[in-house]
Design a protein around this motif. Structure first.
Motif, PDB file in Angstrom:
ATOM      1  N   GLY A 160       0.795  -1.221   0.000  1.00 45.85           N
ATOM      2  CA  GLY A 160       0.000   0.000   0.000  1.00 45.85           C
ATOM      3  C   GLY A 160       0.826   1.268   0.000  1.00 45.85           C
ATOM      4  N   ASP A 161       1.956   1.270   0.728  1.00 43.84           N
ATOM      5  CA  ASP A 161       2.798   2.467   0.793  1.00 43.84           C
ATOM      6  C   ASP A 161       3.819   2.548  -0.345  1.00 43.84           C
ATOM      7  N   GLY A 162       3.883   1.523  -1.194  1.00 41.81           N
ATOM      8  CA  GLY A 162       4.777   1.539  -2.349  1.00 41.81           C
ATOM      9  C   GLY A 162       6.213   1.177  -2.061  1.00 41.81           C
ATOM     10  N   GLN A 163       6.545   0.855  -0.816  1.00 42.88           N
ATOM     11  CA  GLN A 163       7.936   0.568  -0.471  1.00 42.88           C
ATOM     12  C   GLN A 163       8.341  -0.876  -0.714  1.00 42.88           C
ATOM     13  N   THR A 164       7.413  -1.814  -0.593  1.00 44.98           N
ATOM     14  CA  THR A 164       7.728  -3.218  -0.828  1.00 44.98           C
ATOM     15  C   THR A 164       7.157  -3.638  -2.169  1.00 44.98           C
ATOM     16  N   ILE A 165       8.014  -4.184  -3.017  1.00 42.32           N
ATOM     17  CA  ILE A 165       7.604  -4.632  -4.352  1.00 42.32           C
ATOM     18  C   ILE A 165       8.063  -6.075  -4.531  1.00 42.32           C
ATOM     19  N   LEU A 166       7.150  -6.938  -4.949  1.00 37.20           N
ATOM     20  CA  LEU A 166       7.469  -8.325  -5.289  1.00 37.20           C
ATOM     21  C   LEU A 166       7.400  -8.480  -6.803  1.00 37.20           C
ATOM     22  N   VAL A 167       8.377  -9.174  -7.366  1.00 40.73           N
ATOM     23  CA  VAL A 167       8.357  -9.493  -8.801  1.00 40.73           C
ATOM     24  C   VAL A 167       8.550 -10.983  -8.964  1.00 40.73           C
ATOM     25  N   GLY A 168       7.653 -11.609  -9.714  1.00 43.38           N
ATOM     26  CA  GLY A 168       7.795 -13.012 -10.086  1.00 43.38           C
ATOM     27  C   GLY A 168       8.424 -13.099 -11.449  1.00 43.38           C
ATOM     28  N   ASN A 169       9.363 -13.993 -11.600  1.00 39.32           N
ATOM     29  CA  ASN A 169      10.103 -14.143 -12.844  1.00 39.32           C
ATOM     30  C   ASN A 169       9.849 -15.530 -13.415  1.00 39.32           C
ATOM     31  N   SER A 170       9.455 -15.602 -14.671  1.00 40.95           N
ATOM     32  CA  SER A 170       9.273 -16.898 -15.323  1.00 40.95           C
ATOM     33  C   SER A 170      10.622 -17.507 -15.662  1.00 40.95           C
ATOM     34  N   ARG A 171      10.672 -18.805 -15.631  1.00 43.09           N
ATOM     35  CA  ARG A 171      11.888 -19.511 -16.022  1.00 43.09           C
ATOM     36  C   ARG A 171      12.153 -19.233 -17.491  1.00 43.09           C
TER      37      ARG A 171
END
Length: 105
Positions: free
Chosen positions: A52-63
């Protein structure tokens, strides 16, 4: 592009795609290429989530087995400083990460 995510107020936005990942800190008025790929061997960002605060970002990467650089694992990366630095928190050599999510807080 494969996925887009936004902070609760819409100020921070992040889009992921094949070797193209962009971040906006002004509700999408301007975009900057996020070069986390060069330091973490991400070639195919397939999913993104932002707190919500924009500080934590998760990115999933495809093989990625088709890239000229070799066989890269599917993985989940996290940034806890709004996209400045990234750490791999999960890797798999047999699967792709197709979705990630987080709660608002």
């Amino acid at each position: 592009f494969y996925d887009v995510a936004s902070s609760f107020d819409g100020m921070k936005q992040f889009v992921v795609g094949y070797r193209q990942n962009f971040i906006s800190n002004d509700s999408g008025l301007t975009w900057t290429r996020n070069n986390y790929a060069s330091s973490t061997a991400i070639t195919l960002g397939s999913a993104v989530a932002i707190s919500g605060d924009g500080q934590t970002i998760l990115v999933g990467n495809s093989r990625d087995t088709l890239g000229s650089g070799g066989d890269f694992p599917g993985q989940i990366l996290v940034s806890r400083d709004g996209g400045v630095s990234w750490n791999s928190v999960y890797q798999t050599t047999t699967d792709s990460i197709i979705d990630v999510s987080m709660t608002r807080d």
